[in-house]
Design an enzyme around this catalytic site. Structure first.
Site, PDB file in Angstrom:
ATOM      1  N   MET A 324       0.826  -1.204   0.000  1.00  0.00           N
ATOM      2  CA  MET A 324       0.000   0.000   0.000  1.00  0.00           C
ATOM      3  C   MET A 324       0.864   1.259   0.000  1.00  0.00           C
ATOM      4  O   MET A 324       0.613   2.199  -0.757  1.00  0.00           O
ATOM      5  CB  MET A 324      -0.944   0.011   1.204  1.00  0.00           C
ATOM      6  N   ASP A 343      10.477   3.164   6.132  1.00  0.00           N
ATOM      7  CA  ASP A 343      10.214   1.808   6.626  1.00  0.00           C
ATOM      8  C   ASP A 343      11.204   1.515   7.747  1.00  0.00           C
ATOM      9  O   ASP A 343      11.988   2.389   8.129  1.00  0.00           O
ATOM     10  CB  ASP A 343      10.298   0.783   5.476  1.00  0.00           C
ATOM     11  N   HIS A 454      -8.437   5.618   3.753  1.00  0.00           N
ATOM     12  CA  HIS A 454      -8.449   4.209   3.377  1.00  0.00           C
ATOM     13  C   HIS A 454      -8.350   4.083   1.860  1.00  0.00           C
ATOM     14  O   HIS A 454      -9.299   4.395   1.139  1.00  0.00           O
ATOM     15  CB  HIS A 454      -9.736   3.556   3.909  1.00  0.00           C
TER      16      HIS A 454
HETATM   17  P1  NAD Z   1       2.582  -4.802   3.766  1.00  0.00           P
HETATM   18  O1  NAD Z   1       2.876  -5.909   4.699  1.00  0.00           O
HETATM   19  O2  NAD Z   1       2.754  -5.001   2.312  1.00  0.00           O
HETATM   20  O3  NAD Z   1       3.433  -3.522   4.164  1.00  0.00           O
HETATM   21  C1  NAD Z   1       3.618  -3.073   5.471  1.00  0.00           C
HETATM   22  C2  NAD Z   1       4.951  -2.360   5.512  1.00  0.00           C
HETATM   23  O4  NAD Z   1       5.067  -1.694   6.754  1.00  0.00           O
HETATM   24  C3  NAD Z   1       6.152  -3.292   5.394  1.00  0.00           C
HETATM   25  O5  NAD Z   1       7.024  -2.830   4.406  1.00  0.00           O
HETATM   26  C4  NAD Z   1       6.781  -3.225   6.772  1.00  0.00           C
HETATM   27  O6  NAD Z   1       8.182  -3.385   6.734  1.00  0.00           O
HETATM   28  C5  NAD Z   1       6.390  -1.835   7.203  1.00  0.00           C
HETATM   29  N1  NAD Z   1       6.443  -1.672   8.631  1.00  0.00           N
HETATM   30  C6  NAD Z   1       6.049  -2.531   9.595  1.00  0.00           C
HETATM   31  N2  NAD Z   1       6.274  -2.012  10.822  1.00  0.00           N
HETATM   32  C7  NAD Z   1       6.832  -0.803  10.620  1.00  0.00           C
HETATM   33  C8  NAD Z   1       7.285   0.201  11.489  1.00  0.00           C
HETATM   34  N3  NAD Z   1       7.236   0.060  12.802  1.00  0.00           N
HETATM   35  N4  NAD Z   1       7.796   1.323  10.952  1.00  0.00           N
HETATM   36  C9  NAD Z   1       7.860   1.471   9.626  1.00  0.00           C
HETATM   37  N5  NAD Z   1       7.436   0.546   8.755  1.00  0.00           N
HETATM   38  C10 NAD Z   1       6.940  -0.577   9.244  1.00  0.00           C
HETATM   39  O7  NAD Z   1       1.072  -4.367   4.106  1.00  0.00           O
HETATM   40  P2  NAD Z   1       0.053  -3.556   3.192  1.00  0.00           P
HETATM   41  O8  NAD Z   1      -0.775  -4.518   2.436  1.00  0.00           O
HETATM   42  O9  NAD Z   1       0.785  -2.497   2.470  1.00  0.00           O
HETATM   43  O10 NAD Z   1      -0.900  -2.929   4.312  1.00  0.00           O
HETATM   44  C11 NAD Z   1      -0.498  -1.868   5.105  1.00  0.00           C
HETATM   45  C12 NAD Z   1      -1.684  -1.236   5.795  1.00  0.00           C
HETATM   46  O11 NAD Z   1      -2.661  -0.882   4.858  1.00  0.00           O
HETATM   47  C13 NAD Z   1      -2.389  -2.149   6.792  1.00  0.00           C
HETATM   48  O12 NAD Z   1      -2.861  -1.374   7.847  1.00  0.00           O
HETATM   49  C14 NAD Z   1      -3.554  -2.688   5.971  1.00  0.00           C
HETATM   50  O13 NAD Z   1      -4.629  -3.083   6.782  1.00  0.00           O
HETATM   51  C15 NAD Z   1      -3.902  -1.492   5.161  1.00  0.00           C
HETATM   52  N6  NAD Z   1      -4.612  -1.767   3.898  1.00  0.00           N
HETATM   53  C16 NAD Z   1      -4.253  -2.812   3.125  1.00  0.00           C
HETATM   54  C17 NAD Z   1      -4.934  -3.050   1.925  1.00  0.00           C
HETATM   55  C18 NAD Z   1      -4.547  -4.200   1.044  1.00  0.00           C
HETATM   56  O14 NAD Z   1      -5.337  -4.562   0.177  1.00  0.00           O
HETATM   57  N7  NAD Z   1      -3.375  -4.767   1.201  1.00  0.00           N
HETATM   58  C19 NAD Z   1      -5.983  -2.200   1.548  1.00  0.00           C
HETATM   59  C20 NAD Z   1      -6.309  -1.122   2.349  1.00  0.00           C
HETATM   60  C21 NAD Z   1      -5.606  -0.906   3.531  1.00  0.00           C
END
Ligand code: NAD
Length: 720
Positions: A324, A343, A454
């Site tokens: 995301m 990150d 979102h």
């Molecule tokens: P992802 O696992 O692909 O990415 C998460 C990233 O956050 C990773 O790169 C991780 O290293 C980083 N991270 C973790 N802890 C961290 C910290 N303390 N400081 C900095 N970076 C950190 O997940 P995603 O799919 O990108 O989802 C991220 C957020 O978006 C979540 O809250 C999810 O619920 C929300 N979201 C996801 C979707 C989807 O379809 N994947 C859609 C809408 C919202």
């Protein structure tokens, strides 16, 4: 409305100039004025020829959708469109040469005005587009477009323009024969006038190709072997793509087939009937309301709190460079802003930037972007693991793991930097998909500046952002967040805080209903096919695999933990638990869900489903539920949950529900949206259907009081 002049050589110029609008549009007023002007020119012996032009920067943008959306009298509408056809034929057969000077974009009814002239010359304006967008709003080009274009360009070349609403540039329009010539910008009127003068000098009677002796349709008519083959293929493809849910492209094909099998006058009469049918249909009303007016309101930020100056953004912070975060970074950089992509490690942040490079490289390879443009975009993305780099960001968005503690931790760390700014009014936004915003805001030192943004996956492509207002979120934060969403070219809807907000909550009911049907013994292939026939882009079981059955299971567990004794177990929870905990089938990401995903072929339904969810048939051997019953459940379960969101004030307006559903999870536009569909059925019928479904399937279908009251008062969601 129209400027009318006649020069010394007897050439009249009829110039469209719609008052108080930046664009010319066609409606009863402007069409009436055009009819008067053209009849005057045709009748006046002093006028020898006519140039049709525009006083605006474009020619004509199309028909007036407010007027079309409001039309309810079929007979009156049919009469008016038939009168228009008569006028166009009088112009074509009037003996005076008529040329259109197309200075810019010419769409829909505007293109039909042009096709009704003997000659069309366009300016070589790189921004100008030519075509017929009607089909995208459930309509057809009903002012002769389905008859004139294929007679000029052939059925094959006309098909993508008429049936998909494809817009093309001047050079391509010339290539397919839709216009005759392309000249440098500013020379189009002179060129049109010159053609009129030359035709007059030659003394030949101007005629359209279809009025000439021995006229032939390029590539062959509908009853030639070529034409038959093309129409047969188009028919099959259309059915596969739309499951017959969209009458417009079907009617367009009928107009082309039936109309081109006869002469132009009968063809136009055929078109007028199909057009009237579409204009009166609920499908076009739904599509115009949601896709045009609803979207326009959302994009104009109609619900933006007043009195807050528009915020301009130059530097955004992005916490989490995962799927995301990288996508949001791409959208932000594309809009010209600098973005700090943070990150846990430099390496992880670089990975996010690499994702952007990979996606944009594909654009470069396709010739849609230059390598230099890509480098310029990439230069705006600054990958880092250092919070200090967030200094002077106007907005920071977090998309880290979906864990409260991690989100709280990054909120505090980012705010420590933001609050050190001399004027610390930066916004902090969370992209959480499930965690209530009000709770997350507890980690913030300034909950008034905390909001939910979102995004949908893939964030660089998906057009919707659901903005979630927490208990403490200020109006100014909301208004300024809306400015950011518009600045990156996305469409916002605004909702209040709640479990699953609006989109995840209602979208989830579709997936859950599919899983409930599976538990009831409905064949899985039928469930997913019913989803497609209902108009959804993917069947519910296939979708469960995509979002992961594990996630469905986790959310159920979390909800159970949060609600305690108030928790009511649903069929979907049992199915998810069985699939995940008992069978270890987590969904697509684990290569095994309701479907199998073989490395060497397409996915297919898992054969084990038959054992774990046996198909039940009635005593007479027929399926327990008909296709219609399954479709009804898959659709109404979304509508009833949406009404609950309105009743609980999670949603602020019905149109937000409809725009959000269509853009957010591909809800079928022909139904108008989950609320648009109840509007189409009518409140009383909706209540009756939901009562019946609740009786058969349980209280998840029980009509909310809001809907019952509306039905009792004879009200509907939208004006008639
Ligand atoms: P992802 O696992 O692909 O990415 C998460 C990233 O956050 C990773 O790169 C991780 O290293 C980083 N991270 C973790 N802890 C961290 C910290 N303390 N400081 C900095 N970076 C950190 O997940 P995603 O799919 O990108 O989802 C991220 C957020 O978006 C979540 O809250 C999810 O619920 C929300 N979201 C996801 C979707 C989807 O379809 N994947 C859609 C809408 C919202």
């Amino acid at each position: 409305m129209l400027n009318y002049t006649v020069d010394a050589e007897g050439i009249a110029t009829v110039e469209f100039d719609y008052p108080e609008k930046s664009q010319n549009i066609l409606n009863a007023k402007s069409m009436g004025a055009y009819a008067d002007a053209m009849q005057k020119a045709l009748a006046d012996p002093a006028v020898k020829g006519i140039v049709v032009a525009s006083a605006k920067k474009d020619f004509i943008a199309g028909g007036d959708l407010a007027e079309l959306g409001a039309a309810t009298d079929a007979a009156a509408f049919h009469a008016s469109i038939s009168a228009w056809h008569k006028l166009m034929r009088a112009i074509e057969l009037g003996g005076k040469p008529v040329a259109a000077a197309l200075n810019g974009t010419t769409l829909g009814g505007g293109m039909e005005v042009a096709l009704g002239c003997h000659y069309r010359v366009a300016a070589d304006n790189p921004k100008a587009r030519f075509g017929f967008p009607e089909v995208t709003l459930g309509l057809l080009p009903g002012a002769g477009g389905t008859q004139r274009l294929p007679r000029l360009a052939g059925m094959m070349a006309a098909a993508p323009l008429l049936m998909e609403g494809k817009r093309i540039k001047a050079a391509e329009a010339q290539k397919i024969g839709m216009i005759h010539a392309v000249v440098t910008v500013g020379a189009e009127r002179t060129a049109a006038r010159q053609w009129v003068a030359d035709t007059l000098a030659a003394g030949t009677k101007p005629l359209q190709p279809w009025d000439m002796k021995g006229a032939k349709i390029p590539g062959g008519g509908p009853n030639t072997p070529n034409g038959m083959q093309m129409l047969m293929a188009a028919n099959a493809m259309l059915r596969e793509k739309t499951c017959d849910n969209y009458p417009a492209p079907k009617h367009i094909l009928s107009c082309v087939y039936e109309g081109l099998s006869t002469n132009i006058d009968t063809g136009l009469a055929i078109e007028a009937r199909y057009f009237t049918n579409l204009v009166m249909s609920p499908v076009s009303k739904n599509m115009i309301r949601s896709l045009f007016f609803g979207m326009q309101e959302a994009n104009k930020l109609a619900s933006r709190p007043a009195g807050v100056p528009t915020q301009k953004y130059s530097k955004i912070g992005m916490l989490g460079a995962g799927m995301m975060g990288a996508g949001i970074a791409m959208s932000t950089a594309t809009a010209g802003m600098a973005i700090v992509l943070l990150d846990t490690t430099q390496e992880a942040a670089e990975k996010g930037k690499d994702y952007a490079r990979k996606q944009w490289s594909k654009q470069v390879a396709k010739g849609r972007m230059t390598a230099d443009a890509m480098e310029a975009l990439l230069a705006r993305i600054h990958p880092t693991a250092d919070y200090a780099d967030l200094k002077s960001c106007e907005l920071v968005i977090e998309a880290v793991f979906e864990k409260r503690e991690i989100k709280a931790d990054v909120t505090k760390k980012a705010e420590a930097v933001l609050l050190a700014d001399p004027a610390p009014d930066a916004i902090f936004a969370s992209n959480t998909s499930t965690l209530p915003i009000t709770g997350l805001a507890e980690a913030s030192a300034r909950p008034a500046n905390f909001i939910g943004l979102h995004f949908f996956s893939p964030a660089e492509k998906m057009p919707l952002v659901e903005i979630i207002v927490g208990k403490a979120t200020s109006d100014a934060t909301l208004a300024r967040s809306m400015d950011y969403v518009r600045a990156i070219g996305k469409t916002p809807i605004v909702v209040n805080d709640s479990r699953g907000f609006y989109t995840s909550r209602v979208f989830g009911t579709y997936v859950s209903e599919g899983m409930a049907l599976l538990e009831e013994g409905v064949p899985p292939a039928l469930i997913d096919k019913a989803g497609l026939i209902a108009g959804m882009p993917v069947g519910p079981l296939a979708l469960a695999d995509e979002v992961s059955i594990e996630l469905v299971h986790k959310i159920a567990q979390q909800t159970r933990a949060d609600l305690g004794s108030a928790y009511v177990e649903r069929a979907a929870d049992r199915v998810a638990a069985k699939m995940v905990a008992d069978l270890g089938r987590l969904g697509r990401k684990s290569g095994a869900g309701f479907y199998d995903y073989p490395a060497d072929g397409p996915k297919h339904l898992w054969s084990g489903l038959a054992q774990h969810f046996p198909v039940r048939v009635g005593a007479d051997g027929t399926a327990a539920l008909t296709l219609e019953q399954i479709v009804e459940r898959l659709i109404l379960v979304q509508s009833v949950e949406t009404v609950r969101c309105l009743e609980e004030k999670v949603l602020r307006a019905p149109i937000d529900a409809d725009v959000g559903a269509i853009l957010g999870w591909g809800y079928p536009p022909f139904r108008g949206g989950p609320i648009g569909w109840l509007h189409t059925l009518g409140s009383a019928k909706s209540v009756a259907a939901l009562d019946r479904l609740a009786e058969q399937n349980g209280p998840r279908f029980t009509p909310p009081k809001l809907l019952r009251d509306m039905a009792a008062r004879g009200e509907n969601f939208y004006p008639a």
